[in-house]
Design an enzyme around this catalytic site. Sequence first.
Site: not given
Ligand code: NAP
Length: 266
Positions: A50, A124-125, A151, A153, A188
């Site tokens: 993703d 995404n966001e 207030r 994170d 948070a």
């Molecule tokens: P990453 O930190 O390497 O991966 C974050 C995880 O989120 C990966 O497993 C990715 O899937 C999954 N993901 C991305 N878009 C998704 C969606 N629409 N629905 C469900 N899972 C999804 O970061 P990255 O690959 O660059 O992706 C960026 C995204 O990470 C951000 O947009 C944010 O949503 C997410 N993120 C999540 C957290 C958390 O859950 N605590 C924290 C920071 C960021 P794949 O393995 O298939 O790439």
Amino acid sequence: MKIATVLRNDDYTREVESELKQKVRAADSPHCFVSGPDDHPDMVISIGGDGTLLEAVHQYGAEPAYVGIHTGHLGFYADWRPDELDEFVERLVEQEEPAIAEYPTVQCRIETRDGQQYDKWALNELVLRNASLSTLVTCVYINGDELETFRGDGLIVSSPSGSTAYNKAVDGAIVHPSIEAIQLSEIASINNQAYRTVNSSLVLPKHHEVELIVMNPEIMIGLDREQAVWKDVRSIMCRVGQEKIKFARYKRLTFWSRVRKSFIKG
Ligand code: NAP
């Protein structure tokens, strides 16, 4: 049709791409592969996860239709596994007009204290956090009316397709991508006798706007994969984006079956 590819940076993904290209060429199809946004592809095939798809949409924008092949686990944006390449190529060659699913985006306008405005978007966001580990302080307005002073994170404004990503990790609701909405979720929050937030995620319809008035001098803004420290931001206005991202659907895989496969039973 002109097709571009965007790859996760690993050998297996590159092998899958080369196999895909061979199969498309062998099928004697009218499709050709092009190399970048300047070639204005009709379709972009993201091979990876993703995260790779997020990278692809920020490279190519809202013009082309997207297809995802996942070389890791099943994703929310990727329909095909590498062992299904024959079936995918057959459908790509046969179906001139695949079904198109359109996913809403989050549109945001970042305004600095000296009045400069920057228009950004995310599939995404948008994530807002303080640049240091101390508390983010932000006044939240909805359609011009004050809701609360947050207030904590951070705050997340997610799209429906982003609702299964970071938003879900903070207990936000999963929203079907056919619903044109944005969701505001807290990370948070501080809730005690002095400070109070609504402490629930809010789902806002298309014509609503959420404005975040920033009190911290330096903040971190995340837009999908991109993150940067911003100084002297006065406000961030978010709404459902005018542009949607198009996904070419060559097979039926419902959103709720992805939810089940990803979070309950793969
Ligand atoms: P990453 O930190 O390497 O991966 C974050 C995880 O989120 C990966 O497993 C990715 O899937 C999954 N993901 C991305 N878009 C998704 C969606 N629409 N629905 C469900 N899972 C999804 O970061 P990255 O690959 O660059 O992706 C960026 C995204 O990470 C951000 O947009 C944010 O949503 C997410 N993120 C999540 C957290 C958390 O859950 N605590 C924290 C920071 C960021 P794949 O393995 O298939 O790439």
